[in-house]
Design a protein around this motif. Sequence first.
Motif, short mmCIF file in Angstrom:
data_model
loop_
_atom_site.label_atom_id
_atom_site.label_comp_id
_atom_site.label_asym_id
_atom_site.label_seq_id
_atom_site.Cartn_x
_atom_site.Cartn_y
_atom_site.Cartn_z
N ARG A 1 -4.47 22.13 -11.61
CA ARG A 1 -3.19 22.64 -11.09
C ARG A 1 -2.17 21.51 -10.97
NH1 ARG A 1 -1.07 27.20 -9.16
NH2 ARG A 1 0.56 27.04 -7.60
N LEU A 2 -2.60 20.35 -10.48
CA LEU A 2 -1.70 19.21 -10.39
C LEU A 2 -1.18 18.81 -11.77
CD1 LEU A 2 -0.30 17.05 -8.69
CD2 LEU A 2 -2.39 15.66 -8.91
N ALA A 3 -2.08 18.82 -12.76
CA ALA A 3 -1.66 18.48 -14.12
C ALA A 3 -0.62 19.48 -14.63
CB ALA A 3 -2.87 18.43 -15.05
N ARG A 4 -0.85 20.76 -14.39
CA ARG A 4 0.12 21.77 -14.86
C ARG A 4 1.46 21.64 -14.14
NH1 ARG A 4 -4.24 25.98 -14.37
NH2 ARG A 4 -5.30 25.86 -16.37
N LEU A 5 1.41 21.42 -12.83
CA LEU A 5 2.65 21.26 -12.08
C LEU A 5 3.41 20.01 -12.54
CD1 LEU A 5 1.37 22.29 -8.54
CD2 LEU A 5 2.99 23.57 -9.97
N ALA A 6 2.68 18.93 -12.76
CA ALA A 6 3.32 17.70 -13.22
C ALA A 6 3.92 17.90 -14.61
CB ALA A 6 2.30 16.55 -13.25
N GLN A 7 3.19 18.61 -15.47
CA GLN A 7 3.70 18.90 -16.82
C GLN A 7 4.98 19.73 -16.73
OE1 GLN A 7 1.64 17.92 -19.52
NE2 GLN A 7 2.55 18.96 -21.23
N ASP A 8 4.98 20.74 -15.85
CA ASP A 8 6.17 21.58 -15.68
C ASP A 8 7.36 20.76 -15.16
OD1 ASP A 8 4.71 23.78 -16.51
OD2 ASP A 8 4.53 24.66 -14.52
N MET A 9 7.09 19.89 -14.18
CA MET A 9 8.18 19.05 -13.65
C MET A 9 8.73 18.14 -14.74
SD MET A 9 6.92 17.96 -9.77
CE MET A 9 6.15 16.53 -10.42
N THR A 10 7.84 17.56 -15.51
CA THR A 10 8.27 16.66 -16.58
C THR A 10 9.06 17.43 -17.62
OG1 THR A 10 6.38 15.20 -16.21
CG2 THR A 10 7.48 15.03 -18.35
N ARG A 11 8.57 18.59 -18.02
CA ARG A 11 9.27 19.40 -19.02
C ARG A 11 10.68 19.73 -18.54
NH1 ARG A 11 6.66 24.11 -18.71
NH2 ARG A 11 8.31 24.79 -17.35
N ASP A 12 10.80 20.17 -17.29
CA ASP A 12 12.11 20.53 -16.74
C ASP A 12 13.03 19.31 -16.64
OD1 ASP A 12 11.08 23.09 -16.54
OD2 ASP A 12 10.81 23.01 -14.35
N THR A 13 12.47 18.16 -16.30
CA THR A 13 13.26 16.94 -16.19
C THR A 13 13.75 16.46 -17.56
OG1 THR A 13 12.01 16.30 -14.23
CG2 THR A 13 13.23 14.55 -15.34
N LEU A 14 12.93 16.67 -18.57
CA LEU A 14 13.28 16.20 -19.92
C LEU A 14 14.24 17.13 -20.65
CD1 LEU A 14 9.78 14.96 -21.10
CD2 LEU A 14 11.74 13.55 -20.39
N ALA A 15 14.35 18.37 -20.22
CA ALA A 15 15.20 19.34 -20.92
C ALA A 15 16.63 18.83 -21.13
CB ALA A 15 15.20 20.68 -20.19
N PRO A 16 17.29 18.25 -20.12
CA PRO A 16 18.66 17.76 -20.35
C PRO A 16 18.74 16.62 -21.38
CG PRO A 16 18.22 17.91 -17.99
CD PRO A 16 16.92 18.15 -18.71
N PHE A 17 17.62 15.96 -21.63
CA PHE A 17 17.59 14.88 -22.62
C PHE A 17 17.26 15.42 -24.02
CE2 PHE A 17 16.67 12.91 -18.55
CZ PHE A 17 17.51 11.82 -18.56
N GLY A 18 16.96 16.71 -24.09
CA GLY A 18 16.62 17.32 -25.38
C GLY A 18 15.27 16.88 -25.91
N LEU A 19 14.38 16.49 -25.00
CA LEU A 19 13.05 16.02 -25.39
C LEU A 19 11.97 16.96 -24.87
CD1 LEU A 19 13.36 12.22 -24.48
CD2 LEU A 19 13.35 13.21 -26.78
N SER A 20 10.97 17.19 -25.71
CA SER A 20 9.76 17.88 -25.24
C SER A 20 8.87 16.84 -24.56
CB SER A 20 9.02 18.52 -26.41
OG SER A 20 8.40 17.52 -27.20
#
Length: 183
Positions: free
Chosen positions: A39-58
């Motif tokens: 669960r921590l890995a999924r939440l961290a992945q989601d946070m990272t994905r959302d943070t990277l969206a404005p940079f146009g990066l997956s």
Amino acid sequence: MRDFWSDPDDPLAVVFRRVGDNWPDMMTPQLALAVMVQRLARLAQDMTRDTLAPFGLSVTEFEVLAALRSHPRPHRVMPSQLYDAVLISSGGLTKVLKGLEARALIERPVAEGDGRLRPIELTVAGRGAVEQAMRAVQAVDAPVFVDPIDRADDAERFGQTLARLLGAAEARRGRRTEAPAPE
């Protein structure tokens, strides 16, 4: 393991209560740890994905750029050095590299042979992008991974425990022969 949660409506408290009530012989410390880590890995992945969206990066593109940035200048590596660093197949890496190259975040200097023999190099634009993105990711991660651990020795102990868990998982995957020994 239910004692970790004071909020009975917390998603994991609900899961653990349900397992304990309906499948008590499976409510083991191993299950609780595995569920919490996943669960921590999924939440961290989601946070990272959302943070990277404005940079146009997956997340994977970010991992590739960060892996390149971590090498000495000129931040150049062979594709085989990235497979394990980002846990990606050769086909998946090829697709990611093509996208990064099209956006001029990496370049692939010409070399003899197939693409696996062409080095991957971080461009100036790629370096700037990954450095900005890394600062943003770290700022978002701090309240989750830094702030709750209020003592340096707690962080050290937690890091050592995670290293042993990862060592065991990597050994199981066939990458390492044994888990790191506790210090």
